[in-house]
Design a protein around this motif. Structure first.
Motif, short mmCIF file in Angstrom:
data_model
loop_
_atom_site.label_atom_id
_atom_site.label_comp_id
_atom_site.label_asym_id
_atom_site.label_seq_id
_atom_site.Cartn_x
_atom_site.Cartn_y
_atom_site.Cartn_z
N ARG A 212 30.18 46.64 -28.17
CA ARG A 212 29.94 45.20 -28.20
C ARG A 212 28.85 44.84 -27.19
N ASP A 213 28.26 43.68 -27.39
CA ASP A 213 27.33 43.14 -26.41
C ASP A 213 28.11 42.77 -25.15
N ASP A 214 27.45 42.89 -24.00
CA ASP A 214 28.04 42.49 -22.71
C ASP A 214 29.41 43.11 -22.47
N CYS A 215 29.50 44.42 -22.68
CA CYS A 215 30.75 45.16 -22.56
C CYS A 215 30.62 46.16 -21.41
N HIS A 216 31.29 45.89 -20.29
CA HIS A 216 31.18 46.79 -19.14
C HIS A 216 31.77 48.17 -19.43
N LEU A 217 32.77 48.23 -20.29
CA LEU A 217 33.33 49.53 -20.67
C LEU A 217 32.32 50.32 -21.50
N CYS A 218 31.56 49.62 -22.32
CA CYS A 218 30.52 50.29 -23.12
C CYS A 218 29.45 50.86 -22.21
N ASP A 219 29.11 50.13 -21.15
CA ASP A 219 28.15 50.64 -20.18
C ASP A 219 28.69 51.90 -19.51
N ALA A 220 29.98 51.90 -19.19
CA ALA A 220 30.60 53.08 -18.58
C ALA A 220 30.58 54.25 -19.57
N ALA A 221 30.80 53.97 -20.85
CA ALA A 221 30.78 55.02 -21.87
C ALA A 221 29.38 55.64 -21.97
N ALA B 265 21.82 62.92 -28.70
CA ALA B 265 21.41 61.73 -29.45
C ALA B 265 22.63 61.11 -30.11
N PHE B 266 22.59 59.80 -30.21
CA PHE B 266 23.65 59.07 -30.90
C PHE B 266 23.10 57.73 -31.35
N GLU B 267 23.76 57.14 -32.29
CA GLU B 267 23.38 55.81 -32.79
C GLU B 267 24.30 54.80 -32.13
N SER B 268 23.72 53.70 -31.65
CA SER B 268 24.51 52.58 -31.15
C SER B 268 24.82 51.67 -32.32
N VAL B 269 26.11 51.41 -32.52
CA VAL B 269 26.54 50.51 -33.60
C VAL B 269 27.19 49.30 -32.94
N TRP B 270 26.59 48.14 -33.13
CA TRP B 270 27.09 46.91 -32.53
C TRP B 270 28.06 46.26 -33.53
N ILE B 271 29.30 46.07 -33.10
CA ILE B 271 30.31 45.55 -34.03
C ILE B 271 30.33 44.04 -34.09
N ASP B 272 29.72 43.37 -33.11
CA ASP B 272 29.73 41.91 -33.09
C ASP B 272 29.11 41.34 -34.35
N GLY B 273 29.81 40.42 -34.97
CA GLY B 273 29.30 39.75 -36.16
C GLY B 273 29.57 40.48 -37.46
N ASP B 274 30.18 41.65 -37.40
CA ASP B 274 30.54 42.40 -38.60
C ASP B 274 32.06 42.39 -38.70
N ALA B 275 32.59 41.59 -39.60
CA ALA B 275 34.04 41.39 -39.69
C ALA B 275 34.81 42.69 -39.89
N ALA B 276 34.29 43.56 -40.72
CA ALA B 276 34.98 44.83 -40.99
C ALA B 276 35.01 45.72 -39.75
N LEU B 277 33.87 45.81 -39.06
CA LEU B 277 33.82 46.63 -37.85
C LEU B 277 34.65 46.01 -36.73
N GLY C 154 37.56 46.37 -32.85
CA GLY C 154 37.52 45.26 -31.89
C GLY C 154 38.26 45.47 -30.60
N THR C 155 39.47 46.00 -30.65
CA THR C 155 40.25 46.18 -29.43
C THR C 155 40.11 47.57 -28.85
N ARG C 156 39.34 48.45 -29.50
CA ARG C 156 39.24 49.83 -29.05
C ARG C 156 37.88 50.20 -28.47
N VAL C 157 36.89 49.34 -28.56
CA VAL C 157 35.55 49.72 -28.10
C VAL C 157 35.55 49.98 -26.60
N PRO C 158 34.71 50.88 -26.19
CA PRO C 158 33.80 51.69 -26.98
C PRO C 158 34.52 52.85 -27.68
N VAL C 159 34.01 53.21 -28.84
CA VAL C 159 34.54 54.34 -29.60
C VAL C 159 33.37 55.25 -29.96
N LEU C 160 33.51 56.53 -29.63
CA LEU C 160 32.52 57.52 -30.03
C LEU C 160 33.04 58.20 -31.29
#
Length: 76
Positions: free
Chosen positions: A8-17, A28-40, A45-51
C-alpha cells in the motif's frame, strides 16, 4: 521466478519489507499497489506487505525476514 510485493501507499511495514528484500539479495520483483483495486484490497488488505511467487503461488505475509525470503527463493 516472478516475484511480486503487494503493498500500500504510505505503509511503514512495506518500507521495512523492502529493506528485508534488499538484505536477502532479491534480484528483481514487481511492486503491486493494492490501493484502489477492490479485489486486491479484499485479498491482501490486512496482510500487506505480502511477497508472492507468481509462478508457484507461494506467499509470505508480513512479518518475514531475510531467511524466510531466501527459503521462498529456494523453494521453486
Amino acid at each position: 521466478m516472478a516475484l511480486a510485493l503487494y503493498q500500500r501507499d504510505d505503509c511503514h511495514l512495506c518500507d521495512a519489507a523492502l529493506a528485508v528484500l534488499a538484505e536477502a539479495g532479491v534480484p528483481a520483483f514487481e511492486s503491486v499497489w493494492i490501493d484502489g483495486d477492490a479485489a486486491l484490497e479484499a485479498r491482501y488488505g490486512t496482510r500487506v506487505p505480502v511477497l508472492r511467487d507468481e509462478d508457484s503461488g507461494l506467499e509470505l505475509a508480513w512479518p518475514f525476514d531475510a531467511l524466510a525470503v531466501r527459503a521462498l527463493l529456494g523453494s521453486t
